[in-house]
Design an enzyme around this catalytic site. Sequence first.
Site, PDB file in Angstrom:
ATOM      1  CE1 TYR A 157      35.041  42.378  24.007  1.00 16.26           C
ATOM      2  CE2 TYR A 157      35.415  42.619  26.359  1.00 16.26           C
ATOM      3  CZ  TYR A 157      34.922  41.896  25.296  1.00 16.26           C
ATOM      4  OH  TYR A 157      34.322  40.683  25.518  1.00 16.26           O
ATOM      5  CE  LYS A 252      32.596  41.886  41.395  1.00 10.06           C
ATOM      6  NZ  LYS A 252      31.621  41.165  42.245  1.00 10.06           N
ATOM      7  CG  ASP A 352      28.818  39.561  41.570  1.00  8.81           C
ATOM      8  OD1 ASP A 352      28.143  40.589  41.643  1.00  8.81           O
ATOM      9  OD2 ASP A 352      29.643  39.226  42.444  1.00  8.81           O
ATOM     10  CG  ASP A 376      31.234  39.760  25.236  1.00  9.89           C
ATOM     11  OD1 ASP A 376      30.313  39.205  24.616  1.00  9.89           O
ATOM     12  OD2 ASP A 376      32.432  39.609  24.951  1.00  9.89           O
TER      13      ASP A 376
END
Length: 488
Positions: A157, A252, A352, A376
Amino acid sequence: MSLTASSQGKAITVGTNGTLQVPDHPIIPFIEGDGTGPDIWAAAVRIVDAAVKKSYGGKRQIHWLEVLAGEKAFNQTGNWLPDETLDAFRKYLVGIKGPLTTPVGKGIRSLNVALRQQLDLYVCLRPVRWFTGVPSPVKHPELVDMVIFRENTEDIYAGIEWTAGSPEANKMLDFLSANYPNEFKKIRFGTQKAVDGWQTQLEAVGQPKRHTIVEVGIGIKAVSALGTERLVHSAIAYALKHKRKSVTIVHKGNIMKYTEGAFRDWGYEVAKSLFRHDTVTERESWILGNKEKNPNITVEENAIAIDPGYSMMVPDQKAEVRAEIETALALWPTHGEGKWKKKLLIRDSIADITLQQVMTRPEEFDVIATLNLNGDYLSDALAAQVGGIGIAPGGNINYLTGHAIFEATHGTAPKYAGLDKVNPGSEVLSAVMMLEHLGWQEAADSIVHGIEQSISQKRVTYDFHRQMDGATLLKCSEFADAVIGNLK
């Protein structure tokens, strides 16, 4: 643009100990917002003013100062985000805003992101909880009670990227090719030879050629130790202050080992180095628990218990696990004999699987600390479980300087603009967060009570009405009336 604050109001300041000094008559800048922004702001401001008056009998009052951003700012000043607006937020510290339109194809990448970066609002705070009676797509929305700390200034971002085929993108490709050839090879179509090879394969199966030149968009994902530290520090401090049970570091790191993996490792380091007495990691709890069950357990046996694949590890890996166990056992005086069960649990979870588990077993999550993109996804996915983004609040905060902007988390919904129709819940609950930030808890609690009562009476706006049997359909302004009538 000329900004004039009330002569009766005073600016919020920060004391020497870093806490907000809030006068009884603070000046609060607000951005009305675009699209449905004026509708939801008109409802929210009436509710806030009524709650403050009812809670403090007129002793306290917010003096609102309108500042401009988005379409209204552009139409009046020719600027999407005037300097005067940023200056007002800097001066008065705490503000609130409605949804903003971001210009397409030109100008600022995102007005929301620009505000966060300009004011260094490094925490995006998103509490998610269910209100009794709100329609939900899951069986047990009441189990959802989480607070997300989303890092607000780094990750993808930050906007460090270049258009495919542009001189800048090609320059980055050339740089990678010359200096990092092994990494460059991972860009599948970064050379003309690779592009031509694919075109040959297309021709062989009778498919037309396309994208016959090198076109690769390049972006940089930056994650820093300091950015991680201040985000995770804020999450842990919040969890301890509000007596939460756990902080989960969501990442992740199994794929992006040196960015998201580093975020995970730095996050644990924050807990161990800055909050050692008050926290215990999940693996430390296993090690200490094994010792409590079997006081005579050896380090090797403990290693096998916490890592079933220990026997298959190479010597260096085994040594690392044994060292971890010995370090954890050294905590015995402060954490052993069950004392760790009263500590704040620090754990981590892959992004995930987290998105799945917040649906299947939400009770296992409490405070979440995560990077920008993960946050987000998570915050919006969780909002869907408790009634949708129309009732999801948010705040952007710098806990060191005291600066904060609270905001409706949904879009502008221009097709509903001016119809007095949409749910003002996101803006109203963001105002609740603002009042809590100011320390005006009585007013905040009063509004929450008013919302809960109105929903339990099935007096709701169209988004809930269409999913509830026997409900009364209210306009946006009428829902505000209902909440005000139900203030505690």
